[in-house]
Design a protein around this motif. Sequence first.
Motif, short mmCIF file in Angstrom:
data_model
loop_
_atom_site.label_atom_id
_atom_site.label_comp_id
_atom_site.label_asym_id
_atom_site.label_seq_id
_atom_site.Cartn_x
_atom_site.Cartn_y
_atom_site.Cartn_z
N GLN A 297 -12.04 13.72 -12.94
CA GLN A 297 -11.05 12.68 -12.70
C GLN A 297 -11.66 11.30 -12.89
O GLN A 297 -12.82 11.06 -12.55
N SER A 298 -10.85 10.40 -13.44
CA SER A 298 -11.30 9.01 -13.61
C SER A 298 -10.11 8.07 -13.43
O SER A 298 -8.96 8.45 -13.69
N PRO A 299 -10.37 6.84 -12.95
CA PRO A 299 -11.67 6.40 -12.41
C PRO A 299 -11.92 7.00 -11.04
O PRO A 299 -11.04 7.63 -10.46
N GLU A 300 -13.13 6.82 -10.53
CA GLU A 300 -13.43 7.31 -9.18
C GLU A 300 -12.67 6.50 -8.14
O GLU A 300 -12.24 7.04 -7.11
N ALA A 301 -12.53 5.21 -8.38
CA ALA A 301 -11.82 4.33 -7.47
C ALA A 301 -11.03 3.31 -8.26
O ALA A 301 -11.43 2.92 -9.36
N LEU A 302 -9.90 2.90 -7.71
CA LEU A 302 -9.01 1.96 -8.39
C LEU A 302 -8.37 1.06 -7.36
O LEU A 302 -7.81 1.55 -6.37
N ARG A 303 -8.47 -0.23 -7.60
CA ARG A 303 -7.83 -1.20 -6.70
C ARG A 303 -6.74 -1.93 -7.47
O ARG A 303 -7.01 -2.49 -8.53
N LEU A 304 -5.53 -1.88 -6.96
CA LEU A 304 -4.39 -2.51 -7.62
C LEU A 304 -3.73 -3.50 -6.68
O LEU A 304 -3.80 -3.36 -5.46
N GLN A 305 -3.08 -4.48 -7.28
CA GLN A 305 -2.20 -5.35 -6.51
C GLN A 305 -0.84 -4.67 -6.42
O GLN A 305 -0.43 -3.92 -7.31
N GLU A 306 -0.13 -4.92 -5.33
CA GLU A 306 1.21 -4.38 -5.19
C GLU A 306 2.05 -4.74 -6.40
O GLU A 306 2.07 -5.92 -6.81
N GLY A 307 2.71 -3.73 -6.99
CA GLY A 307 3.53 -3.96 -8.17
C GLY A 307 2.82 -3.80 -9.50
O GLY A 307 3.47 -3.80 -10.55
N GLU A 308 1.48 -3.65 -9.46
CA GLU A 308 0.68 -3.53 -10.69
C GLU A 308 0.58 -2.05 -11.09
O GLU A 308 -0.17 -1.28 -10.50
N SER A 309 1.29 -1.65 -12.12
CA SER A 309 1.32 -0.26 -12.55
C SER A 309 0.01 0.17 -13.20
O SER A 309 -0.69 -0.65 -13.82
N SER A 310 -0.33 1.45 -13.09
CA SER A 310 -1.56 1.99 -13.71
C SER A 310 -1.46 3.50 -13.83
O SER A 310 -0.45 4.11 -13.44
N SER A 311 -2.51 4.10 -14.40
CA SER A 311 -2.56 5.55 -14.58
C SER A 311 -3.90 6.12 -14.14
O SER A 311 -4.94 5.48 -14.33
N LEU A 312 -3.85 7.31 -13.56
CA LEU A 312 -5.05 8.06 -13.21
C LEU A 312 -5.18 9.22 -14.19
O LEU A 312 -4.18 9.83 -14.59
N ASN A 313 -6.43 9.53 -14.56
CA ASN A 313 -6.68 10.56 -15.56
C ASN A 313 -7.32 11.80 -14.95
O ASN A 313 -8.15 11.71 -14.05
N CYS A 314 -6.94 12.96 -15.47
CA CYS A 314 -7.53 14.23 -15.07
C CYS A 314 -7.79 15.04 -16.35
O CYS A 314 -6.84 15.47 -17.01
N SER A 315 -9.06 15.22 -16.69
CA SER A 315 -9.44 16.04 -17.84
C SER A 315 -9.87 17.41 -17.35
O SER A 315 -10.56 17.50 -16.34
N TYR A 316 -9.50 18.47 -18.08
CA TYR A 316 -9.80 19.80 -17.58
C TYR A 316 -10.19 20.76 -18.70
O TYR A 316 -9.80 20.59 -19.86
N PRO B 43 3.31 0.12 -7.64
CA PRO B 43 2.84 0.73 -6.40
C PRO B 43 3.00 -0.19 -5.19
O PRO B 43 3.01 -1.42 -5.31
N LYS B 44 3.09 0.46 -4.03
CA LYS B 44 3.15 -0.23 -2.75
C LYS B 44 1.91 0.13 -1.94
O LYS B 44 1.25 1.15 -2.22
N LEU C 285 -7.37 5.43 -4.53
CA LEU C 285 -6.49 4.32 -4.90
C LEU C 285 -6.25 3.42 -3.70
O LEU C 285 -5.91 3.88 -2.62
N GLN C 286 -6.46 2.12 -3.92
CA GLN C 286 -6.15 1.13 -2.90
C GLN C 286 -5.17 0.14 -3.49
O GLN C 286 -5.45 -0.46 -4.55
N VAL C 287 -4.03 -0.04 -2.83
CA VAL C 287 -3.02 -0.99 -3.27
C VAL C 287 -2.95 -2.12 -2.26
O VAL C 287 -2.63 -1.91 -1.09
N GLN C 288 -3.25 -3.31 -2.74
CA GLN C 288 -3.29 -4.47 -1.84
C GLN C 288 -1.97 -5.23 -1.89
O GLN C 288 -1.40 -5.40 -2.96
N PRO C 289 -1.50 -5.71 -0.72
CA PRO C 289 -0.22 -6.44 -0.69
C PRO C 289 -0.35 -7.82 -1.33
O PRO C 289 -1.42 -8.35 -1.49
#
Lengths: 111, 115
Positions: free
Chosen positions: A6-25, A78-79, A107-111
């Motif tokens: 899985q990547s990334p190991e950690a992700l910090r987003l602002q509230e409302g900032e869309s993103s994607s998490l990856n899982c390779s198998y 995200p919220k 995942l950390q979503v900051q207000p």
Amino acid sequence: EDQVTQSPEALRLQEGESSSLNCSYTVSGLRGLFWYRQDPGKGPEFLFTLYSAGEEKEKERLKATLTKKESFLHITAPKPEDSATYLCAVQAGMGRRALTFGSGTRLQVQP
Amino acid sequence: EAGVAQSPRYKIIEKRQSVAFWCNPISGHATLYWYQQILGQGPKLLIQFQNNGVVDDSQLPKDRFSAERLKGVDSTLKIQPAKLEDSAVYLCASSSPRGRTDTQYFGPGTRLTVL
């Protein structure tokens, strides 16, 4: 041997900032690919199962997609309550039903 | 529907001591799993039961770990003697396969600290 990365190991987003998490198998015959959410001090909570390439599932702000080699968990607008560790796991289709997990994305979503 | 129950939630022991964890699966679920989750990693299978019988224990350290599932319902996982590297969260999960659907539902886990 089945493997999940899985990547990334950690992700910090602002509230409302869309993103994607990856899982390779890699798996010997995919029976199902699972996404779980895990909050601190709790067990994994089931989100989705995907069975074949091209399949998509949605739940609130989350959308999971699957190809023959990877899966993505898309998070739209995200919220803060979406903050958690997201775990991806595969189940092989050769009789063994146990899940092989990745290490997760925090995942950390900051207000 | 009640979820998977586990106890205790937390346990602190000295190395070389023994410890036991208990799991009660979702009612009617024939398949029960024990996973070990080390901090910062995903869960790893220790043992899988189908009713009373063991299906997969290939990753269970059998010199110190044992598990049983009497009467096909509750299960107990034991560690004797414990080592420092056994510090982890022990998760119990259960499932009831129907067709291609085989979702595993997890309990809250037991956090073990070995000093």
